[in-house]
Design a protein around this motif. Sequence first.
Motif, PDB file in Angstrom:
ATOM      1  N   ALA A  83      59.784  69.399  89.065  1.00 48.55           N
ATOM      2  CA  ALA A  83      58.519  70.002  89.496  1.00 48.55           C
ATOM      3  C   ALA A  83      57.512  70.038  88.345  1.00 48.55           C
ATOM      4  O   ALA A  83      56.316  69.775  88.538  1.00 48.55           O
ATOM      5  N   LEU A  84      57.986  70.333  87.141  1.00 44.17           N
ATOM      6  CA  LEU A  84      57.114  70.367  85.964  1.00 44.17           C
ATOM      7  C   LEU A  84      56.546  68.980  85.669  1.00 44.17           C
ATOM      8  O   LEU A  84      55.339  68.828  85.455  1.00 44.17           O
TER       9      LEU A  84
ATOM     10  N   ILE B 142      47.199  64.879  85.540  1.00 49.29           N
ATOM     11  CA  ILE B 142      46.535  63.814  84.781  1.00 49.29           C
ATOM     12  C   ILE B 142      45.520  63.091  85.662  1.00 49.29           C
ATOM     13  O   ILE B 142      44.414  62.763  85.222  1.00 49.29           O
ATOM     14  N   PHE B 143      45.891  62.851  86.919  1.00 49.95           N
ATOM     15  CA  PHE B 143      45.025  62.076  87.816  1.00 49.95           C
ATOM     16  C   PHE B 143      44.123  62.940  88.690  1.00 49.95           C
ATOM     17  O   PHE B 143      43.017  62.550  89.016  1.00 49.95           O
TER      18      PHE B 143
ATOM     19  N   HIS C  52      44.211  75.834  89.558  1.00 49.87           N
ATOM     20  CA  HIS C  52      45.096  76.643  88.710  1.00 49.87           C
ATOM     21  C   HIS C  52      46.204  75.806  88.083  1.00 49.87           C
ATOM     22  O   HIS C  52      47.312  76.296  87.875  1.00 49.87           O
ATOM     23  N   SER C  53      45.906  74.579  87.745  1.00 43.31           N
ATOM     24  CA  SER C  53      46.937  73.674  87.243  1.00 43.31           C
ATOM     25  C   SER C  53      47.550  74.157  85.935  1.00 43.31           C
ATOM     26  O   SER C  53      48.760  74.059  85.745  1.00 43.31           O
ATOM     27  N   ASN C  54      46.745  74.701  85.031  1.00 40.93           N
ATOM     28  CA  ASN C  54      47.278  75.171  83.750  1.00 40.93           C
ATOM     29  C   ASN C  54      48.255  76.325  83.937  1.00 40.93           C
ATOM     30  O   ASN C  54      49.288  76.386  83.267  1.00 40.93           O
TER      31      ASN C  54
ATOM     32  N   ALA D  32      52.218  76.163  83.142  1.00 40.87           N
ATOM     33  CA  ALA D  32      52.770  77.141  82.200  1.00 40.87           C
ATOM     34  C   ALA D  32      53.950  77.891  82.819  1.00 40.87           C
ATOM     35  O   ALA D  32      54.990  78.070  82.166  1.00 40.87           O
ATOM     36  N   VAL D  33      53.820  78.313  84.066  1.00 40.83           N
ATOM     37  CA  VAL D  33      54.910  79.027  84.737  1.00 40.83           C
ATOM     38  C   VAL D  33      56.117  78.111  84.909  1.00 40.83           C
ATOM     39  O   VAL D  33      57.257  78.512  84.643  1.00 40.83           O
ATOM     40  N   LEU D  34      55.883  76.874  85.340  1.00 38.39           N
ATOM     41  CA  LEU D  34      56.990  75.934  85.500  1.00 38.39           C
ATOM     42  C   LEU D  34      57.676  75.641  84.162  1.00 38.39           C
ATOM     43  O   LEU D  34      58.902  75.512  84.108  1.00 38.39           O
TER      44      LEU D  34
END
Length: 94
Positions: free
Chosen positions: A53-54, A62-63, A68-70, A74-76
């Motif tokens: 998943a990470l 990237i694409f 909330h991607s960051n 970070a959580v993953l």
Amino acid sequence: MDPIEDYMLPCLNKKLFGVECMGCGMQRSIALILDGQFIEAFHMYPAIYSLIALVLSIGTNIFFKFKHSNKIIAVLAIVTVATIIISYIIKIIN
């Protein structure tokens, strides 16, 4: 799964020091997933699904940038590292 095992890298930590590293089991776990044995893959390397998943989240980020991607990455990352450490400690104790 047998043909894949011929190409797996040996764990140098285990060969040199006789102790498994925190990554031991990851290659076999991926091979088990490719073979369709999902529960066995988890038993082989418990962090495999959070790690997948990470990697997918980072690759997607990237694409395609999403809101909330960051935070998700970070959580993953925290969940993956915690799972690796906890499963390694349990493996050493047993």
